[in-house]
Write a protein that holds these residues in place. Structure first.
Motif, PDB file in Angstrom:
ATOM      1  N   ASN A  94       0.835  -1.198   0.000  1.00 47.34           N
ATOM      2  CA  ASN A  94       0.000   0.000   0.000  1.00 47.34           C
ATOM      3  C   ASN A  94       0.870   1.249   0.000  1.00 47.34           C
ATOM      4  OD1 ASN A  94      -1.107   2.146   2.176  1.00 47.34           O
ATOM      5  ND2 ASN A  94      -2.779   1.459   0.861  1.00 47.34           N
ATOM      6  N   VAL A  95       0.396   2.308  -0.652  1.00 47.86           N
ATOM      7  CA  VAL A  95       1.177   3.535  -0.791  1.00 47.86           C
ATOM      8  C   VAL A  95       1.576   4.119   0.560  1.00 47.86           C
ATOM      9  CG1 VAL A  95      -0.950   4.929  -1.011  1.00 47.86           C
ATOM     10  CG2 VAL A  95       1.225   5.841  -1.839  1.00 47.86           C
ATOM     11  N   HIS A  96       0.685   4.061   1.565  1.00 43.89           N
ATOM     12  CA  HIS A  96       1.020   4.608   2.884  1.00 43.89           C
ATOM     13  C   HIS A  96       2.007   3.716   3.618  1.00 43.89           C
ATOM     14  CE1 HIS A  96      -1.853   7.660   2.128  1.00 43.89           C
ATOM     15  NE2 HIS A  96      -2.925   6.888   2.263  1.00 43.89           N
ATOM     16  N   TYR A 103       4.309   1.967   2.105  1.00 44.50           N
ATOM     17  CA  TYR A 103       5.599   2.211   1.446  1.00 44.50           C
ATOM     18  C   TYR A 103       6.237   3.509   1.942  1.00 44.50           C
ATOM     19  CZ  TYR A 103       9.105   2.617  -2.209  1.00 44.50           C
ATOM     20  OH  TYR A 103      10.302   2.726  -2.885  1.00 44.50           O
ATOM     21  N   ASP A 104       5.402   4.475   2.295  1.00 49.82           N
ATOM     22  CA  ASP A 104       5.895   5.777   2.746  1.00 49.82           C
ATOM     23  C   ASP A 104       6.114   5.834   4.252  1.00 49.82           C
ATOM     24  OD1 ASP A 104       6.668   8.389   1.874  1.00 49.82           O
ATOM     25  OD2 ASP A 104       4.862   9.192   2.831  1.00 49.82           O
ATOM     26  N   HIS A 105       5.836   4.750   4.959  1.00 53.16           N
ATOM     27  CA  HIS A 105       5.954   4.747   6.417  1.00 53.16           C
ATOM     28  C   HIS A 105       7.434   4.856   6.824  1.00 53.16           C
ATOM     29  CE1 HIS A 105       5.632   3.503  10.613  1.00 53.16           C
ATOM     30  NE2 HIS A 105       4.317   3.722  10.511  1.00 53.16           N
ATOM     31  N   TYR A 141      -6.316   2.477  -3.457  1.00 52.17           N
ATOM     32  CA  TYR A 141      -5.541   3.709  -3.453  1.00 52.17           C
ATOM     33  C   TYR A 141      -4.821   3.877  -4.791  1.00 52.17           C
ATOM     34  CZ  TYR A 141      -6.076   4.470   1.593  1.00 52.17           C
ATOM     35  OH  TYR A 141      -6.566   4.712   2.844  1.00 52.17           O
TER      36      TYR A 141
END
Length: 437
Positions: free
Chosen positions: A124-126, A128-130, A159
């Motif tokens: 998930n994009v979030h 990956y950005d965590h 997403y």
């Protein structure tokens, strides 16, 4: 590049696991010997039987399922691997890898191997950005793990953003480039790595953006060099609806432009009539006629370090170009043709510091015609191929070439992908430029 290479493929539990089937198939088609390790979660998305059938090798899921008494399976896989590729790599397995956990067959094998490790994250994009995921990828990168950045788009969760597993075709391309370049990579598991970026269109800057630890990510062989490549065929107009051209698809020129880009060069691609998709992240200069191509190359000539004339330029053009469609009037039609400018020969006469590479598509007496062309046109290298040979003619994805210089044969490349030919050609050119300087 993949013929006979032993690749251990780790498949982990995300929806992108379904792409492992295509990835296995394409690696095997390239000649790789693929051995799959699946996590328990991965088996919820794709079956062991599918990947076993595609690879023709046993698929491993359980550390304690020892099938051969003569070996310990995870040690045997770790030792045999030329590359361990984890695709897709979930946030969970990335965390395990970063912190040295070994609680299943895949992570145990990863700890035991001394082979290069490459991961293709998918999540998930979030996620990956965590910060935790970024931190874990930083740790892996510092140890020399190679990253294939995920793509952007609509994710399975609904997403839109970065996190989608790169397409199998792109992953295979990255793996091929890895084996083409591995001898030049300063890669040691025991110290922070100078990581060579074997990454992909649209993701080349993404690796550096996601790694905040100061890891150096670079392709340096042609760094700072300006490379001009011509590709495709030229179009010589007869009237508004008819023209003279040839069978060139542009694939060889495109492969060279992509390889030069991957090796750090500033690439200008002068593109005529083609039947393939040009590479991303190179500047394209579209042209039609031989005169158009000559003028475009001339504009870039003075600042060029390497010029590679892979285009198939028409030798002749109609003396008269009709402004309206020629009407059918009789049983015959005569066209008077005049000679086009010989772009390669003209550039050879103007050459100062430029390294000039030409191509010779022949049907007979390959060496004689190629070496004569090299001398007459003042090239530094000439790449000759027999277009009557199966797999080496126009429109194919493969090529078999002989590379000549003034002293004779430099290297003979047997049938391989045009991407592999391109990388080898550019390495020869880069080595010779470095020696000359």
């Amino acid at each position: 590049m993949l013929n006979g290479k032993k690749i251990v493929l780790g498949v982990t539990g995300g929806i992108a696991a379904y792409k492992a089937a295509t990835l296995c198939s394409k690696l095997v088609q390239k000649g790789a010997d693929v051995h799959v390790i699946m996590t328990a979660s991965a088996t919820q998305f794709i079956t062991e039987l599918t990947l076993q059938t595609l690879t023709r090798n046993a698929v491993y899921t359980d550390t304690f399922d020892e099938r051969e008494p003569a070996v310990v399976s995870h040690i045997n896989l770790a030792d045999m691997a030329d590359l361990v590729l984890v695709a897709p790599a979930t946030a969970n397995v990335i965390a395990k890898m970063a912190h040295g956990m070994a609680d299943d067959m895949l992570t145990t094998t990863l700890l035991a191997t001394t082979a290069p490790v490459m991961i293709a994250p998918a999540m998930n994009v979030h996620m990956y950005d965590h910060p935790a995921v970024k931190h874990n990828m930083n740790l892996l990168a510092e140890r020399g793990t190679l990253m294939i950045e995920p793509g952007e788009g609509l994710l399975a969760c609904g997403y839109v953003g970065k996190g989608r597993l790169e397409e199998p075709e792109t992953i295979v391309d990255v793996v091929e480039r890895f084996f083409a370049q591995r001898d030049e990579v300063s890669w040691k598991r025991s110290e922070p790595a100078l990581v060579e970026a074997f990454a992909l269109g649209g993701a080349q800057e993404g690796i550096q953006e996601s790694m905040q630890s100061g890891v150096s990510v670079q392709n340096t062989l042609l760094k700072g060099k300006k490379v001009v490549v011509t590709a495709g065929g030229t179009i010589e107009r007869i009237d508004p609806v008819r023209y003279i051209t040839n069978d060139s698809s542009g694939k060889m020129g495109f492969a060279i432009a992509a390889a030069a880009r991957d090796l750090g060069a500033d690439v200008k691609l002068v593109m005529g009539s083609t039947q393939a998709q040009p590479p991303e992240n190179v500047q394209i200069i579209p042209v039609q006629s031989a005169q158009d191509m000559y003028e475009a190359v001339s504009q870039e000539w003075d600042g060029a370090d390497i010029v590679i004339k892979a285009a198939a330029v028409a030798d002749y053009r109609p003396k008269e170009v009709y402004m309206e469609k020629i009407k059918k009037k009789g049983d015959t039609l005569s066209l008077e043709l005049v000679k086009n400018i010989d772009i390669l020969e003209t550039l050879g006469k103007r050459k100062t510091h430029q390294y000039l590479i030409g191509f010779a598509a022949e049907t007979q007496s390959l060496e004689m015609y190629a070496r004569e062309k090299l001398e007459r046109k003042n090239c530094d290298l000439i790449v000759a191929n027999d277009v009557t040979r199966s797999g080496a003619g126009f429109g194919t994805d493969t090529n078999a070439v002989h590379i000549y210089d003034r002293d004779g044969l430099v290297e003979e490349l047997e049938l391989m992908s045009k991407e592999d030919v391109a990388h080898r050609l550019l390495r020869i050119a880069a080595e010779r430029i470095a020696g000359r300087n």
